[in-house]
Design an enzyme around this catalytic site. Structure first.
Site, PDB file in Angstrom:
ATOM      1  N   LYS A 170      -7.111  58.426  46.736  1.00 33.44           N
ATOM      2  CA  LYS A 170      -7.956  59.031  46.892  1.00 33.44           C
ATOM      3  C   LYS A 170      -8.291  59.656  45.653  1.00 33.44           C
ATOM      4  CE  LYS A 170      -6.915  63.033  46.278  1.00 33.44           C
ATOM      5  NZ  LYS A 170      -8.099  63.849  46.475  1.00 33.44           N
ATOM      6  N   GLY A 223      -5.058  63.799  35.866  1.00 28.63           N
ATOM      7  CA  GLY A 223      -5.532  64.820  36.329  1.00 28.63           C
ATOM      8  C   GLY A 223      -5.146  65.828  35.300  1.00 28.63           C
ATOM      9  N   THR A 225      -1.927  68.509  34.135  1.00 25.76           N
ATOM     10  CA  THR A 225      -0.671  68.710  33.679  1.00 25.76           C
ATOM     11  C   THR A 225       0.040  69.688  34.974  1.00 25.76           C
ATOM     12  OG1 THR A 225      -1.261  68.643  31.376  1.00 25.76           O
ATOM     13  CG2 THR A 225       0.827  69.970  32.055  1.00 25.76           C
ATOM     14  N   GLU A 245      -1.625  60.792  33.898  1.00 29.30           N
ATOM     15  CA  GLU A 245      -2.232  60.435  32.588  1.00 29.30           C
ATOM     16  C   GLU A 245      -2.412  62.266  32.459  1.00 29.30           C
ATOM     17  OE1 GLU A 245      -5.385  61.099  30.437  1.00 29.30           O
ATOM     18  OE2 GLU A 245      -5.792  59.473  31.763  1.00 29.30           O
ATOM     19  N   CYS A 279      -9.578  63.802  29.221  1.00 27.43           N
ATOM     20  CA  CYS A 279      -9.196  64.298  28.417  1.00 27.43           C
ATOM     21  C   CYS A 279      -8.784  64.365  27.260  1.00 27.43           C
ATOM     22  CB  CYS A 279      -7.819  63.427  29.468  1.00 27.43           C
ATOM     23  SG  CYS A 279      -7.530  61.448  29.012  1.00 27.43           S
ATOM     24  N   GLU A 380      -6.160  73.798  27.814  1.00 25.96           N
ATOM     25  CA  GLU A 380      -6.922  72.948  27.712  1.00 25.96           C
ATOM     26  C   GLU A 380      -8.190  73.507  28.653  1.00 25.96           C
ATOM     27  OE1 GLU A 380      -7.574  68.314  29.699  1.00 25.96           O
ATOM     28  OE2 GLU A 380      -6.781  70.247  30.720  1.00 25.96           O
TER      29      GLU A 380
END
Length: 479
Positions: A170, A223, A225, A245, A279, A380
């Site tokens: 996806k 993607g 958290t 990740e 990231c 972030e």
């Protein structure tokens, strides 16, 4: 959508995805969006394909040959793949072409891993021969992000196939087209139908249905958290393996004995490349107080000299943000920091002029006058925004650098390699660079500590992520 080796239309009840070019706001195309019925069909087709003897019993050299052929065809179609990524997420052309090469190299690497990595004999403690073999899970759900779809899709699909699985991919609803192109390339390369199904859709509908599906035995996700946390909750309920990740707030550290010009160039690349949508972006810059002012001046000069332009313009160093909504979110976070007393010493606004006004552009931004507890230093941002923070001692540095919920990556600049090694070991991060930054190798495991994720991609470990060990004992008669 690509299901069972066929390109099929979407369900009329599910609105299609509208791909918008973030450089100018124009519509690129529409792509079918998977609903729950399409996800169910894709997973069941994958489950059937995974059990076929022709795949489960395919010899490693044969499987490796398919992976190598995928790499060849990606290189053949490199210009088209790079263009698809560029118009959907706004990365500059040089980055897109480099990522095509990296994605192809990933398939070629896992062809080698597939062909050369064997089972293991284990030391016996009795009258038997014991060994460990590695079996595929069956159906793997792979969910990829929009910031680097070419490389992220390769990092999941290649090792999962090498490990003997079928995959339902996806891709992000922002960047669905590279995944569909990869699926067609895989079929042309000789991958049996159903082993790679590609189902674009939203995370709330398609992503959730994929993770929840009872035939999906493992999920690999890259993607945010919070999304990763929700996937982990489902996995706990299903007792399903996951690879996650997730986010980062990586510290980039400059000691006073470092080559300051080299360090500043690396820091700028580490946060502004890809418009900061990475990231591992080094979004917190810790500078020893004795050189803080000098480094600040150098960094502002570099940030102000970067060329923000349309992504297909030769020499462009930063394109737009991937979406207008994401640009607005980054902009709002900077304005919030400004209102709380932060000093915006570079950028902090959209570029001036009509030529870029129709795109989701934002200038390279440097923030000072804050401490590590500030919201802008803890959250972030996922944009071209760097927080500058001074430190006085090694102990002070380590405490601040580790003082977030994240632990994905870090960078250190120093002439003293003993200090570099000591600090690297003290940092809570899955990857640490010393006197370099953002050097990534497909042969080296990658992942995060703390809330930056679970499991490791890349390397031989990256294939084992998609396999489960099985112990086999053969009784050996005495005498």
């Amino acid at each position: 959508m690509l299901i069972g080796g066929q390109m099929i239309p979407g369900d009329a009840a599910t609105a299609p995805l509208v791909s918008v070019n973030p450089a100018d706001g124009r519509v690129n195309h529409e792509v079918a969006a998977a609903g729950t019925d399409a996800i169910d069909r894709a997973v069941r087709d994958a489950a059937q394909a995974a059990t076929q003897r022709s795949w489960r019993e395919m010899l490693p050299p044969q499987r490796a040959r398919i992976l190598s052929r995928i790499a060849d065809l990606m290189e053949r179609d490199g210009e088209n793949l790079a263009k698809l990524q560029m118009i959907e997420n706004g990365k500059v052309w040089s980055e897109c072409t480099a990522q095509v090469k990296s994605a192809a190299a990933t398939f070629r690497y896992y062809a080698g891993v597939c062909e050369t990595t064997g089972s293991e004999l284990t030391p016996s403690r009795g009258a038997y021969l014991s060994m460990t073999v590695y079996e595929p899970y069956g159906v793997v759900g792979a969910i990829t992000p929009w910031n680097s779809p070419l490389t992220m899709e390769a990092q999941k699909v290649a090792p999962a196939l090498a490990g003997g699985n079928a995959i339902v991919l996806k891709p992000s609803e922002i960047t669905p087209s590279t995944g569909l192109a990869l699926g067609q390339i895989a079929l042309e390369a000789g991958l049996p139908p159903g082993l790679l199904n590609v189902v674009p859709g939203t995370g709330q509908q398609a992503g959730a249905a994929l993770v929840e599906h009872p035939l999906v035995r493992m999920v690999s996700f890259t993607g945010g958290t919070e999304s990763g946390r929700r996937i982990a909750q489902v996995a706990a309920r299903k007792l399903m393996s996951v690879g996650l990740e997730l986010g980062g707030k990586s510290p980039h550290i400059v000691f006073d004995d470092a080559d300051l010009d080299e360090a500043v160039e690396a820091v700028a690349g580490g946060i502004f490349e890809g418009s900061g949508q990475s990231c591992v972006a080094g979004s917190r810059m810790f500078v020893q107080r004795t050189v803080y002012d000098a480094v600040m001046r150098k960094l502002v000069d570099v940030a102000c000299s970067l060329r923000v332009d349309m992504p297909d313009v030769p020499g462009a160093q930063m394109g737009p943000m991937a979406t207008f909504a994401h640009r607005d979110r980054v902009e709002a976070m900077v304005e919030s920091a400004r209102a709380e007393g932060a000093q915006i010493i570079a950028g902090g606004s959209r570029p001036q002029g009509e030529r870029l006004a129709g795109g989701a552009f934002y200038q390279p931004t440097v923030i000072a006058g804050i401490d590590n507890s500030a919201r802008i230093a803890q959250q972030e941002i996922f944009g071209p925004v760097l927080c500058m923070l001074p430190f006085d001692s090694e102990e002070d540095l380590v405490a601040q650098a580790n003082g977030t919920a994240y632990g994905l990556a870090a960078g250190i600049w120093t002439a003293d390699y003993r200090r570099g090694w000591r600090v690297a070991r003290a940092l809570e991060a899955g990857t640490v660079w010393i006197n370099t930054y953002k050097q990534l190798s497909i042969s080296t495991p990658f992942g995060g500590f703390k809330e930056s994720g679970l499991g490791r991609e890349k390397g031989i470990t990256g294939m084992r992520l998609y396999q489960q060990p099985k112990s086999i004992y053969l009784g050996m008669p005495r005498g």
